[in-house]
Scaffold this motif. Structure first.
Motif, PDB file in Angstrom:
ATOM      1  N   GLU A   1      -3.615  10.259   5.902  1.00 51.46           N
ATOM      2  CA  GLU A   1      -4.448   9.218   5.287  1.00 51.46           C
ATOM      3  C   GLU A   1      -3.730   7.867   5.317  1.00 51.46           C
ATOM      4  O   GLU A   1      -4.349   6.837   5.584  1.00 51.46           O
ATOM      5  CB  GLU A   1      -4.804   9.599   3.847  1.00 51.46           C
ATOM      6  N   ASN A   2      -2.427   7.851   5.060  1.00 53.12           N
ATOM      7  CA  ASN A   2      -1.661   6.599   5.126  1.00 53.12           C
ATOM      8  C   ASN A   2      -1.732   5.995   6.514  1.00 53.12           C
ATOM      9  O   ASN A   2      -1.948   4.785   6.668  1.00 53.12           O
ATOM     10  CB  ASN A   2      -0.189   6.827   4.777  1.00 53.12           C
TER      11      ASN A   2
ATOM     12  N   TYR B   1       0.836  -1.201   0.000  1.00 53.52           N
ATOM     13  CA  TYR B   1       0.000   0.000   0.000  1.00 53.52           C
ATOM     14  C   TYR B   1       0.878   1.262   0.000  1.00 53.52           C
ATOM     15  O   TYR B   1       0.646   2.198  -0.762  1.00 53.52           O
ATOM     16  CB  TYR B   1      -0.941  -0.001   1.209  1.00 53.52           C
TER      17      TYR B   1
ATOM     18  N   LYS C   1      -6.407   1.002  10.008  1.00 52.02           N
ATOM     19  CA  LYS C   1      -7.599   0.207   9.660  1.00 52.02           C
ATOM     20  C   LYS C   1      -7.199  -1.201   9.234  1.00 52.02           C
ATOM     21  O   LYS C   1      -7.841  -2.179   9.600  1.00 52.02           O
ATOM     22  CB  LYS C   1      -8.403   0.895   8.564  1.00 52.02           C
TER      23      LYS C   1
ATOM     24  N   ARG D   1      -5.218   4.529   7.062  1.00 49.72           N
ATOM     25  CA  ARG D   1      -5.443   3.294   6.302  1.00 49.72           C
ATOM     26  C   ARG D   1      -4.681   2.114   6.900  1.00 49.72           C
ATOM     27  O   ARG D   1      -5.212   1.006   6.995  1.00 49.72           O
ATOM     28  CB  ARG D   1      -5.012   3.474   4.845  1.00 49.72           C
TER      29      ARG D   1
END
Length: 160
Positions: free
Chosen positions: A141-142, A40, A148, A145
């Motif tokens: 945001e990284n 990712y 999560k 993510r």
């Protein structure tokens, strides 16, 4: 007379114990998660360079100087031969982390900038000759993510 009674069924305790043991095992076996997170981050870094042209904090990169744009024949920062973009890779994955790196020889100059420059185009100005154009790092945001991913990994028992 009022009373209170508690009954613990051993079958229920056995199921709870089994689930806790699975969660504990998955919390200590994070290599599949790290592999997913590393891929990712590799994709995120490449996309940051190709599409958004921003630092991990969202700040736009400094524009190229006129002379640099003239020499390159275009005005796109961090693009010349594709060596920087092609050199970004996953360097290490283990159950406690991962590392993304760039093999391009000039990647550290792009990431941190260059304060002094030698050669024909040296300027007398005290400002950096090559401003930092950070492309490696974690955006908010990284971090969300990957957090999560970690929660989902543990929630579903860590299965791939």
């Amino acid at each position: 007379m009022p009373s209170l009674s508690v009954r613990v069924e051993t079958a229920t305790l056995a199921r709870v114990h089994k689930r806790l043991a699975t969660l504990l095992q998955q919390a200590t076996n994070l290599e599949p998660l790290m592999r997913e997170a590393a891929q990712y981050m590799l994709n995120s870094t490449v996309n940051r360079i190709k599409r958004t042209r921003t630092a991990p904090d969202g700040e736009r990169w400094a524009a190229l100087s006129d002379i640099t744009a003239q020499l390159k024949g275009h005005d796109r920062p961090l693009f010349q031969s594709g060596g920087l973009l092609g050199g970004i890779r996953i360097a290490d994955i283990s159950s406690d982390g991962f590392m993304i790196t760039s093999d391009a020889p000039h990647s550290s100059y792009m990431q941190r900038g260059v304060k002094k420059m030698r050669g024909a185009f040296k300027s007398k100005r005290p400002s950096p000759q090559v401003p930092a154009r950070s492309f490696m790092g974690f955006s908010d945001e990284n971090v969300r993510r990957i957090g999560k991913m970690l929660r989902d990994h543990i929630k579903k028992g860590g299965g791939e």
